[in-house]
Design a protein around this motif. Structure first.
Motif, short mmCIF file in Angstrom:
data_model
loop_
_atom_site.label_atom_id
_atom_site.label_comp_id
_atom_site.label_asym_id
_atom_site.label_seq_id
_atom_site.Cartn_x
_atom_site.Cartn_y
_atom_site.Cartn_z
N ASN A 84 0.87 -1.18 0.00
CA ASN A 84 0.00 0.00 0.00
C ASN A 84 0.90 1.22 0.00
N MET A 85 0.34 2.41 0.22
CA MET A 85 1.16 3.61 0.24
C MET A 85 0.73 4.54 1.37
N HIS A 86 1.74 5.12 2.03
CA HIS A 86 1.52 6.13 3.07
C HIS A 86 2.27 7.40 2.68
N VAL A 87 1.60 8.55 2.79
CA VAL A 87 2.26 9.84 2.55
C VAL A 87 2.67 10.40 3.90
N HIS A 88 3.93 10.19 4.23
CA HIS A 88 4.44 10.43 5.58
C HIS A 88 4.44 11.91 5.93
N GLY A 89 3.78 12.23 7.05
CA GLY A 89 3.77 13.59 7.58
C GLY A 89 2.68 14.48 7.03
N LEU A 90 1.99 14.06 5.99
CA LEU A 90 0.98 14.91 5.36
C LEU A 90 -0.29 14.98 6.20
N HIS A 91 -0.79 16.18 6.38
CA HIS A 91 -2.07 16.39 7.07
C HIS A 91 -3.17 16.17 6.04
N THR A 130 -4.42 24.86 4.10
CA THR A 130 -3.54 25.18 5.23
C THR A 130 -2.35 24.22 5.32
N LEU A 131 -2.20 23.31 4.36
CA LEU A 131 -1.10 22.36 4.38
C LEU A 131 0.23 23.12 4.44
N ARG A 132 1.12 22.68 5.34
CA ARG A 132 2.37 23.39 5.55
C ARG A 132 3.40 23.01 4.49
N ALA A 133 4.13 24.03 4.06
CA ALA A 133 5.17 23.82 3.05
C ALA A 133 6.38 23.14 3.67
N GLY A 134 7.02 22.24 2.90
CA GLY A 134 8.21 21.57 3.39
C GLY A 134 8.40 20.23 2.72
N THR A 135 9.25 19.40 3.31
CA THR A 135 9.64 18.13 2.73
C THR A 135 8.99 16.96 3.46
N TYR A 136 8.36 16.10 2.71
CA TYR A 136 7.68 14.90 3.22
C TYR A 136 8.21 13.70 2.42
N GLY A 191 10.27 7.46 -1.49
CA GLY A 191 10.56 8.62 -2.32
C GLY A 191 10.13 9.90 -1.64
N ILE A 192 10.48 11.03 -2.23
CA ILE A 192 10.25 12.35 -1.63
C ILE A 192 8.95 12.96 -2.14
N HIS A 244 11.27 21.78 9.64
CA HIS A 244 11.52 20.50 10.31
C HIS A 244 10.28 19.63 10.12
N ASP A 245 10.48 18.44 9.55
CA ASP A 245 9.37 17.51 9.33
C ASP A 245 8.20 18.17 8.58
N GLY A 246 8.52 18.95 7.58
CA GLY A 246 7.46 19.55 6.78
C GLY A 246 6.78 20.74 7.41
N THR A 247 7.34 21.30 8.48
CA THR A 247 6.76 22.49 9.10
C THR A 247 7.79 23.61 9.10
N PRO A 248 7.50 24.77 8.47
CA PRO A 248 8.43 25.89 8.54
C PRO A 248 8.62 26.34 10.00
#
Length: 480
Positions: free
Chosen positions: A117-124, A153-159, A179-180, A272-276
């Protein structure tokens, strides 16, 4: 010591391997099988090619629609053809790039002989239905259509994205399936002269080998491994003296930790963790526990080369020793640029739960058996049919996360980020929210978490995936 020379040099030695250690993180059967089989000769891997950026799949007009094929196939790693588990045929799969408010539709085709399956890590995003639902089982030969509607309202950053089937997360991620995912918009908080700087994805993945394949079974966390950046061994990253670049550091390995240092220079952390962050902070080194990410600004030094290293790190008396290794070589060359003045005061809007009303206080206990073959949360192993915690939408809870074991654990919650309030009894003055926090051996954390926007069953777990697969995960049900 600082590693520089008057002319660029590229290290061409073999990539450093981990010392072989018994981690206590595989089953007794797997350990026995591993010890009785004849070890395959360890291939030598070439190093030193220019850094390659992953391909990108980018949203347009509010939509990212893509086909993702899960496939076992040969990939080239360091000059060797190895069997790997891939997304779209690549060990370093496409970067998914979206903006807040976008919709993402992915058709995931499973060509393996096992479920995934697939999980999008850290995404709200919703944990239910056809969105970030880790309880789904995509059987061999099936194609599943995911639909993620992200809030504005999704925060910009890397997930990042990876498989999350219980009992198979570690083998599939270790085999190459990670993957990123980037949420654009981080540059809006930078001064105008830094909004169009060069950006690099610095993706940290590792692989162990078994014959002509990446090892997926009988994984030992402390076993010899090869650490890659964007699927490359010690690639060269180029920068001009004085130039400022944005690096997206992401640990998307299955189990190991990285303590990253750029010799003689500092990292300027902007997310940090997808949160500015609300205030940029600097560090000589950054600990990336399993699953963690940092977005940082880096400035080029004098002409020469600098090693991006991972430093020696020990995860406790019952854990693993990760030795020092070179990850990449930063080559500073070309016309000099005037170093930009980096923002040092406020950065992004502040998120602070320290004065919020607390609806519930809980204790979450991580533990394991003496053999290190079974892992628990609150004395129970994971059962997808049992709800372990129930929370109410639009409330804030305070959790004390206690580690009763002799090794560190990487605490992670899906769906909602948390604020780290206290580490081992000392107040933590953080700079924003996060979704991963390292818990020291026999240590404790206090976090606060707000449940907003989404209801449904989700999970919390240790992001050392060997631990997760062997029981260290619990079901959280967010209710109206």
């Amino acid at each position: 010591m600082r590693s520089r020379s008057t002319m660029p040099r590229i290290t061409m030695a073999l990539i450093l391997a981990f010392g072989a250690l018994t981690s206590g993180c595989t089953s007794a059967l797997s350990e026995s099988s591993s010890m009785t089989s004849s070890p395959s000769p360890e291939p030598s891997f070439a190093a030193g090619a220019p850094l390659r950026e992953p391909a990108q799949l980018v949203s347009h007009d509010g939509l990212l629609r893509a086909d993702i094929v899960v496939e076992r196939r040969r990939v080239n790693l360091g000059g060797h053809a190895l069997w790997a588990l891939t997304y779209n045929g690549s060990y370093m799969p496409p970067t998914l790039r979206i903006r807040p408010g976008d919709k993402m539709e992915l058709a995931l085709k499973n060509t393996l002989n096992e479920e995934t399956n697939m999980h999008v890590h850290g995404l709200h995003v919703s944990p239910s239905s056809d969105a970030d639902n880790i309880f789904l089982h995509i059987h061999p030969g099936e194609t599943y259509h995911y639909s993620f509607q992200f809030p504005k309202t999704l925060r910009a950053g890397t997930y990042w994205y990876h498989p999350h089937p219980h009992h198979a997360s570690a083998p599939q991620v270790a085999g190459g399936m990670s993957g990123i995912l980037i949420v654009d918009g981080l540059q809006q908080y930078l001064p105008a002269n830094l909004r169009h700087i060069t950006e690099h994805v610095i993706t940290l993945k590792d692989f162990q080998t078994q014959g002509d394949a990446i090892k997926t079974q009988g994984l030992h966390i402390g076993a010899p491994t090869h650490r890659t950046v964007n699927g490359q061994l010690n690639p060269v990253i180029r920068i001009r003296p004085g130039e400022t670049q944005l690096w997206r550091l992401a640990n998307i390995s299955a189990n190991i930790y990285y303590k990253v240092r750029l010799q003689g220079q500092k990292f300027h952390v902007i997310a940090h963790d997808g949160t500015p962050v609300d205030r940029i902070w600097t560090a000589d080194s950054l600990l990336l526990a399993a699953g963690a990410r940092f977005d940082v600004l880096v400035q080029g030094g004098p002409v020469g080369h600098t090693e991006l290293q991972t430093l020696p790190y020990q995860t406790g008396p019952g854990g693993n020793s990760f030795p020092q290794a070179t990850l990449a070589t930063l080559v500073s060359a070309g016309p000099s640029a005037r170093p930009a003045t980096l923002p040092g005061s406020s950065f992004a809007p502040t998120v602070d739960l320290s004065h919020e009303k607390i609806a519930v206080r809980r204790t979450v206990v991580f533990s394991e058996n003496k053999a290190g073959t079974k892992f628990y949360i609150n004395g129970k192993q994971f059962d997808p049919n049992r709800v372990d915690l129930r929370a109410k939408l639009n409330t804030v809870e305070e959790w004390t996360v206690v580690n009763e074991s002799d090794e560190e654990h990487s605490f992670h919650v899906h769906t909602d980020h948390f604020q780290l309030m206290n580490i081992n009894g000392r107040p933590h003055q953080g700079h924003g929210l996060q979704d991963v926090a390292n818990v020291s051996a026999h240590g404790r954390l206090v976090i606060r978490i707000r449940f907003k926007d989404y209801t449904g069953k989700t999970v919390l777990h240790c992001h050392i995936l060997n631990h997760e697969d062997q029981g260290m995960m619990a079901v959280l049900d967010i209710e109206k």
